[in-house]
Design a protein around this motif. Structure first.
Motif, mmCIF file in Angstrom:
data_model
loop_
_atom_site.group_PDB
_atom_site.id
_atom_site.type_symbol
_atom_site.label_atom_id
_atom_site.label_comp_id
_atom_site.label_asym_id
_atom_site.label_seq_id
_atom_site.Cartn_x
_atom_site.Cartn_y
_atom_site.Cartn_z
ATOM 1 N N ALA A 1 2.223 1.737 -3.447
ATOM 2 C CA ALA A 1 1.210 2.268 -4.364
ATOM 3 C C ALA A 1 0.993 3.761 -4.127
ATOM 4 O O ALA A 1 0.868 4.541 -5.086
ATOM 5 C CB ALA A 1 -0.107 1.509 -4.182
ATOM 6 N N GLN B 1 8.140 -4.229 -5.585
ATOM 7 C CA GLN B 1 7.410 -5.401 -6.070
ATOM 8 C C GLN B 1 8.354 -6.594 -6.238
ATOM 9 O O GLN B 1 8.008 -7.729 -5.876
ATOM 10 C CB GLN B 1 6.733 -5.070 -7.410
ATOM 11 C CG GLN B 1 5.699 -3.961 -7.351
ATOM 12 C CD GLN B 1 4.436 -4.390 -6.645
ATOM 13 O OE1 GLN B 1 4.120 -5.581 -6.596
ATOM 14 N NE2 GLN B 1 3.705 -3.444 -6.093
ATOM 15 N N GLU C 1 0.837 -1.203 0.000
ATOM 16 C CA GLU C 1 0.000 0.000 0.000
ATOM 17 C C GLU C 1 0.872 1.253 0.000
ATOM 18 O O GLU C 1 0.585 2.230 -0.710
ATOM 19 C CB GLU C 1 -0.930 -0.006 1.204
ATOM 20 C CG GLU C 1 -1.940 1.143 1.195
ATOM 21 C CD GLU C 1 -2.893 1.095 2.366
ATOM 22 O OE1 GLU C 1 -3.680 2.060 2.526
ATOM 23 O OE2 GLU C 1 -2.855 0.114 3.141
#
Length: 424
Positions: free
Chosen positions: A350, A377, A347
């Motif tokens: 992002a 990632q 989160e």
């Protein structure tokens, strides 16, 4: 006067400006150093992995030769897991400075083995390395500003501005040609070392081209921004130093202020446990099991492993199957915190991507790390691969621990091998 003539004239003019040539030479040296730094770090990681692979194999064979039961083999045998840097990771080391890229794991509770590396100084990790991505995202805008901030004001101060405007057919083409030649020379000085590095590492062509495209896009953005400001009415009333000050303030805002503020905002917006909390929860569960009735461990273990319900009888106060059962229970008790940590990390990543929309340097660095396979990632994919491998180890050992079969080295030859995650 056509475009080609403009470019030829400006290139000839550039070749005579010694300070510009000296400046571009310095940029070239910095680019060479950034690429060399990235290559040096990447080769060090590759060398470390190769050395550990050799020693890991020797150590495992030596340890297994001294064991007489599967429980001891599982306890004393370590398994190397790792995430290899991609062929283009030298250009953007990304999160490999922050998240671990190697672990030696065994059949014990996994959470402690993963998060015990969460002890590095985060402030020192945040500084990162002087790699190509840092040069492009942070320093390239400065190079553009230093080259173009006085594009017009220097001509005014030298008294040549009116003559240039009068002799030029299109004023816009004059400044665009000059900026294009200067920035093209800058691009060559920055990209040439990168291209040599990409050839040295045999980087995939698509990845190298994408990296070059990101560099050029960032350069063009700052070129157009600088040209737009120097052409404004505000800049026409300012000296070269004043123009540079305004542009540097813009650079400071998007390069330093926005990342720092966004990092603070993200920490406030997303709350997550840290590695220490996860390790503490798991270890408390494991340590408490020694003082609890064995039935408590078996009851908790069988909730997720009912297939072993008929094999929990024990003939002594200690058996390996019970020991590894409460190791598993310890992981399961910490799983909620571990999942919360993973979800919070994703989160935060992002949200950082959204903040990067107002910070070209942040966006550039994130794009380069993504191309190089060194972003958050990729780090989470490696962690997930370690978890999946540890699960395979448990599936290999459980049938052996819950049976009365005699220890056999032939059986241990079937021990699962770790497969590193692919760089996407």
């Amino acid at each position: 006067m056509n475009v080609f003539s403009n470019l030829k004239r400006e290139a000839h003019f550039l070749a005579k400006q010694r300070y510009v040539i000296a400046f571009l030479s310095i940029v070239f040296v910095l680019a060479v150093f950034s690429v060399w730094s990235g290559i040096s770090e990447t080769q060090s990681q590759i060398s470390t992995i190769e050395r550990l692979q050799q020693k890991d194999q020797i150590d495992r064979e030596d340890v297994l030769s001294k064991q007489s039961d599967y429980g001891s083999a599982a306890y004393y045998t370590f398994q190397l897991t790792y995430s290899e840097p991609s062929e283009i990771a030298f250009a953007a080391l990304g999160q490999r400075d922050i998240y671990p890229w190697k672990h030696r794991v065994r059949m014990l509770a996994l959470e402690g083995q993963i998060y015990e590396t969460d002890v590095d100084n985060p402030e020192l990790s945040f500084l990162g390395k002087f790699d190509f991505a840092f040069l492009v995202s942070v320093l390239l805008p400065l190079f553009v500003i230093l080259l173009l901030h006085d594009l017009r004001s220097s001509e005014r101060e030298a008294g040549r501005y009116d003559l240039l405007i009068a002799t030029a057919r299109k004023q816009r083409n004059l400044w665009l040609s000059r900026a294009f030649v200067l920035c093209s020379a800058l691009a060559v000085a920055i990209l040439l070392p990168f291209i040599v590095g990409a050839l040295f590492f045999k980087a995939p062509l698509i990845s190298a081209l994408l990296m070059i495209l990101v560099v050029l896009a960032h350069l063009v953005f700052w070129m157009l921004l600088t040209l737009a400001f120097t052409a404004s009415k505000t800049a026409s009333k300012q000296s070269s130093a004043q123009t540079a000050s305004v542009l540097l303030a813009a650079w400071l805002t998007v390069t330093v202020l926005v990342p720092v503020v966004s990092d603070m905002a993200i920490d406030e917006m997303v709350h997550s446990p840290n590695g220490g909390e996860i390790v503490l929860t798991q270890r408390e569960a494991v340590n408490d099991a020694w003082d609890l009735p064995m039935s408590d461990t078996w009851d908790a273990f069988l909730v997720n492993h009912p297939k072993w319900k008929d094999s929990t009888q024990m003939d002594s106060l200690f058996e390996w199957k019970w020991y590894y059962a409460f190791q598993q229970v310890g992981d399961e008790k910490a799983s909620e915190l571990s999942n919360a940590y993973l979800n919070a990390t994703l989160e935060k990543d992002a949200l950082a991507g959204r903040f990067a929309l107002i910070s070209p340097p942040m966006m550039t660095q994130r794009l380069m790390a993504s191309i190089a396979g060194t972003d958050t990632q990729a780090s989470m994919r490696y962690e997930q691969s370690v978890r999946e491998y540890h699960q395979r180890l448990r599936h290999f050992y459980y049938p052996l621990l819950f049976s009365d079969d005699e220890f056999s080295l032939d059986t241990m030859s079937g021990l699962p091998k770790f497969t590193p995650p692919e760089n996407i």
